[in-house]
Write an enzyme that holds these catalytic residues in place. Structure first.
Site, PDB file in Angstrom:
ATOM      1  N   GLU A   1       9.983  17.366  14.197  1.00 18.50           N
ATOM      2  CA  GLU A   1      10.189  17.121  12.764  1.00 18.50           C
ATOM      3  C   GLU A   1       9.186  17.937  11.962  1.00 18.50           C
ATOM      4  O   GLU A   1       7.974  17.855  12.190  1.00 18.50           O
ATOM      5  CB  GLU A   1      10.029  15.640  12.448  1.00 18.50           C
ATOM      6  CG  GLU A   1      10.318  15.311  10.993  1.00 18.50           C
ATOM      7  CD  GLU A   1      10.142  13.831  10.684  1.00 18.50           C
ATOM      8  OE1 GLU A   1      10.934  13.310   9.868  1.00 18.50           O
ATOM      9  OE2 GLU A   1       9.225  13.204  11.243  1.00 18.50           O
TER      10      GLU A   1
ATOM     11  N   LYS B   1       0.845  -1.192   0.000  1.00 19.30           N
ATOM     12  CA  LYS B   1       0.000   0.000   0.000  1.00 19.30           C
ATOM     13  C   LYS B   1       0.879   1.240   0.000  1.00 19.30           C
ATOM     14  O   LYS B   1       1.488   1.585   1.018  1.00 19.30           O
ATOM     15  CB  LYS B   1      -0.918   0.044   1.220  1.00 19.30           C
ATOM     16  CG  LYS B   1      -2.054   1.056   1.068  1.00 19.30           C
ATOM     17  CD  LYS B   1      -2.608   1.554   2.368  1.00 19.30           C
ATOM     18  CE  LYS B   1      -2.051   2.890   2.779  1.00 19.30           C
ATOM     19  NZ  LYS B   1      -2.264   3.973   1.794  1.00 19.30           N
TER      20      LYS B   1
ATOM     21  N   GLY C   1       7.492   5.757   7.389  1.00 16.10           N
ATOM     22  CA  GLY C   1       6.457   6.770   7.591  1.00 16.10           C
ATOM     23  C   GLY C   1       6.663   7.473   8.919  1.00 16.10           C
ATOM     24  O   GLY C   1       7.780   7.547   9.432  1.00 16.10           O
ATOM     25  N   SER C   2       5.589   7.950   9.487  1.00 18.42           N
ATOM     26  CA  SER C   2       5.691   8.749  10.704  1.00 18.42           C
ATOM     27  C   SER C   2       5.864   7.878  11.941  1.00 18.42           C
ATOM     28  O   SER C   2       5.427   6.724  11.981  1.00 18.42           O
ATOM     29  CB  SER C   2       4.448   9.628  10.873  1.00 18.42           C
ATOM     30  OG  SER C   2       3.348   8.847  11.294  1.00 18.42           O
ATOM     31  N   THR C   3       6.490   8.462  12.959  1.00 15.71           N
ATOM     32  CA  THR C   3       6.692   7.757  14.222  1.00 15.71           C
ATOM     33  C   THR C   3       5.357   7.403  14.880  1.00 15.71           C
ATOM     34  O   THR C   3       5.169   6.297  15.391  1.00 15.71           O
ATOM     35  CB  THR C   3       7.531   8.614  15.175  1.00 15.71           C
ATOM     36  OG1 THR C   3       8.809   8.845  14.583  1.00 15.71           O
ATOM     37  CG2 THR C   3       7.715   7.931  16.521  1.00 15.71           C
TER      38      THR C   3
ATOM     39  N   GLU D   1      11.269   2.460   9.484  1.00 10.29           N
ATOM     40  CA  GLU D   1      12.063   3.695   9.552  1.00 10.29           C
ATOM     41  C   GLU D   1      11.073   4.837   9.590  1.00 10.29           C
ATOM     42  O   GLU D   1      10.178   4.922   8.750  1.00 10.29           O
ATOM     43  CB  GLU D   1      13.001   3.794   8.335  1.00 10.29           C
ATOM     44  CG  GLU D   1      14.014   4.919   8.444  1.00 10.29           C
ATOM     45  CD  GLU D   1      13.554   6.173   7.740  1.00 10.29           C
ATOM     46  OE1 GLU D   1      13.273   7.166   8.449  1.00 10.29           O
ATOM     47  OE2 GLU D   1      13.477   6.167   6.511  1.00 10.29           O
TER      48      GLU D   1
ATOM     49  N   VAL E   1       2.393   6.845  13.539  1.00  7.50           N
ATOM     50  CA  VAL E   1       1.721   5.737  12.861  1.00  7.50           C
ATOM     51  C   VAL E   1       2.422   4.417  13.187  1.00  7.50           C
ATOM     52  O   VAL E   1       1.772   3.404  13.467  1.00  7.50           O
ATOM     53  CB  VAL E   1       1.689   5.971  11.340  1.00  7.50           C
ATOM     54  CG1 VAL E   1       1.208   4.720  10.602  1.00  7.50           C
ATOM     55  CG2 VAL E   1       0.790   7.150  11.001  1.00  7.50           C
TER      56      VAL E   1
ATOM     57  N   CYS F   1      13.709  12.133   5.192  1.00  3.64           N
ATOM     58  CA  CYS F   1      13.848  11.759   6.602  1.00  3.64           C
ATOM     59  C   CYS F   1      15.203  12.182   7.142  1.00  3.64           C
ATOM     60  O   CYS F   1      15.363  12.390   8.346  1.00  3.64           O
ATOM     61  CB  CYS F   1      13.687  10.248   6.766  1.00  3.64           C
ATOM     62  SG  CYS F   1      12.157   9.587   6.103  1.00  3.64           S
TER      63      CYS F   1
END
Length: 543
Positions: free
Chosen positions: A425, A212, A265-267, A293, A269, A327
């Site tokens: 971030e 996805k 993706g994001s921390t 990551e 999530v 990132c």
């Protein structure tokens, strides 16, 4: 059946084309951009061997030109997630049983297709869909993706060749089986190569995958899927779906055959995914592999022995290439007061020459941020900084989303090292600088280590070798990829395996064998040639 111990082609990093005026590659890329812009693509999902279309078609718009509709993709629902799981599980046994060299051949062919006939198509798709300039697309969707495929094949053979020792009379063997179940690849918008590597790395090791991508990357993801299919990837091995993330997760993370997730993706999530997996752990056939990551607040620490011009160039490139949407982007800098004025003048001189605009104009260094949501988030940080006495806007600070989501490269000077843009971030073209007195260097090193929860990338600029050694030891846990006298971006597959720890992820190092090891489950086989026929041991004999 014939057999052999096969040696794969020795991998090499794909040479980066420069797209100079008058070059053949420049002309071919511009032609690919014109071709892509001349039509609106219809993008289906790929489930099993089927191209799946639905009644819900969502437009994909170029971030730098809000009027340009590049494509429509067919959005799926719960039924398509279930179909993808079924397709992956149905394909698993045959794919896992295919000799490894046949799997290798598919992905090596995909690499050659990207290096040749698909190079400009995938670069054009990345430029238009993700608003990358020609060079940023070249190092990503062409070179890095090619490198992932070539080097991962090499790492696969190295893993398979790792075998236990055998004593006399025994033969010990180790098999590296794919995981039992399916793998979920949840991929980001900012790198086409990362989006392609996350499903292809587990697949290379014999796993079947549900992929996805982020909505903003679907346009180039479809090109990668075309390449995989052209290379001969069997139906059901990688299933590409466009379904709302939480909806997909709700089904996938409750399935007993869920075997692992490959995530960028994001921390927030990722932490929610980890929590959900933990809550459902009793439902799974095995403990899922969790590889992720998740971002960073990447630093540049400058010592007074550093060269000011080198620092300025690293900050401009590290902070503002691809609009800071990496990132690894340089986001916070700690500069001694003795060098600040020189570095500041060099940065301002560079920014006066930098142009912002569409990707079709190759003179633009900066393009648009990915979408309106990102634009609003980043511009809010800048607006709040303008009204805060603890920070000064010394460059940029303007933004406009009339035609595209454009934010000028912005440099903030923070008087408080704990100011919000030094800690959080932002994922945009915003660099925050903190000036310290050279006598307080030791305290500044502690600031670098303790200010952010992340530990992805970081840089030290210094010419004093004693300082380099001391700081490298003190910041040993502050960055998974640590650079000395270089910007904190630009990791190359096979040279700088990439990943960070702390809040930045599991540090499983994409672009190395460490990552591929996560997608196998070893089985050790001991064969005894002459089994014993007496239960007694020698020590039991009488005197």
């Amino acid at each position: 059946m014939s057999a052999g111990f096969f040696q794969v082609p020795v991998p090499h990093n794909e040479p980066v084309k420069e797209y100079r005026p008058g070059s053949e590659e420049r002309a071919r890329l511009k032609a690919a951009l014109t071709e892509a812009s001349s039509k609106t693509v219809d993008i289906p999902m790929y489930i099993g061997g089927e191209e799946v279309r639905t009644e819900t078609r969502i437009p994909l718009v170029a971030p730098h030109n809000r009027k340009q509709v590049l494509a429509h993709f067919h959005e799926g629902d719960q039924t398509h997630v279930e179909q993808a799981i079924t397709a992956a599980l149905n394909a698993r046994e045959q794919w896992a049983g295919l000799p490894w060299e046949q799997r290798a051949g598919i992905f090596l062919k995909a690499a050659e297709l990207l290096a040749g006939p698909y190079r400009y198509k995938v670069n054009a798709a990345t430029m238009l869909g993700q608003s990358k300039n020609a060079y940023q697309a070249e190092i990503d969707s062409a070179c890095e993706m090619i490198d992932f495929l070539r080097f991962n094949v090499q790492y696969m053979t190295e893993i398979y060749s790792q075998q236990p020792r055998s004593s006399a009379g025994y033969w010990n063997r180790e098999e590296y089986r794919p995981l039992e179940g399916f793998v979920f690849a949840l991929t980001p918008f900012n790198f086409t190569a990362i989006a392609g590597n996350l499903p292809s790395a587990p697949a290379m090791m014999g796993n079947t995958v549900i992929w996805k991508p982020a909505t903003q990357q679907i346009y180039s993801a479809q090109v990668l899927m075309e390449v995989f299919r052209k290379a001969g990837l069997p139906d059901g091995v990688i299933n590409l779906i466009y379904v709302d993330g939480p909806l997909a997760g709700d089904i996938i993370f409750r399935h007993p055959d869920f075997a692992g997730i490959h995530f960028t993706g994001s921390t927030g999530v990722f932490q929610q995914i980890w929590k959900t997996i933990g809550e459902n752990i009793h439902q799974y056939k095995s403990y899922p592999r969790i590889v992720g990551e998740t971002g960073g607040k990447d630093f540049v620490l400058v010592h007074e022995s550093a060269d000011p011009k080198e620092v300025a160039t690293a900050l401009v490139r590290g902070a503002f290439e691809y609009q800071g949407q990496k990132c690894s982007a340089a986001s916070r800098a700690y500069i001694p007061s003795s060098l600040w004025e020189q570095i500041r003048e060099y940065i301002l001189a560079d920014l006066r020459e930098i142009k912002t605009g569409t990707v079709e104009d190759f003179s633009n260094f900066v393009n648009a941020v990915i979408d309106e949501r990102a634009f609003d988030k980043i511009s809010k940080y800048i607006s709040e900084a303008k009204n805060d006495p603890r920070v000064e806007v010394i460059a940029g600070g303007t933004f406009d989303k009339t035609d595209g989501f454009f934010i000028q490269p912005t440099v903030l000077l923070a008087r408080d090292p704990q100011y919000v843009t030094m800690c959080e971030e932002i994922f945009g073209p915003v660099l925050t600088v903190y000036i310290y007195h050279p006598d307080h260097f030791e305290e500044t090193v502690q600031l670098v280590d303790q200010t952010s929860p992340y530990a992805l990338t970081g840089s030290l600029f210094a010419r004093d070798r004693y300082v380099i050694e001391e700081v490298s030891q003190k910041l040993v846990n502050a960055a998974g990829n640590y650079y000395i006298n270089d910007k904190p971006t630009g990791a190359v597959v096979g040279q700088q395996p990439f990943g960070g720890a702390r809040a930045s992820g599991t540090n499983d190092k994409a672009g190395s064998s460490l990552n591929l090891l996560r997608w196998v489950s070893a089985r050790v086989i001991k064969e005894t040639f002459v089994p014993p026929v007496d239960f007694r041991y020698p020590f039991m004999e009488t005197e």
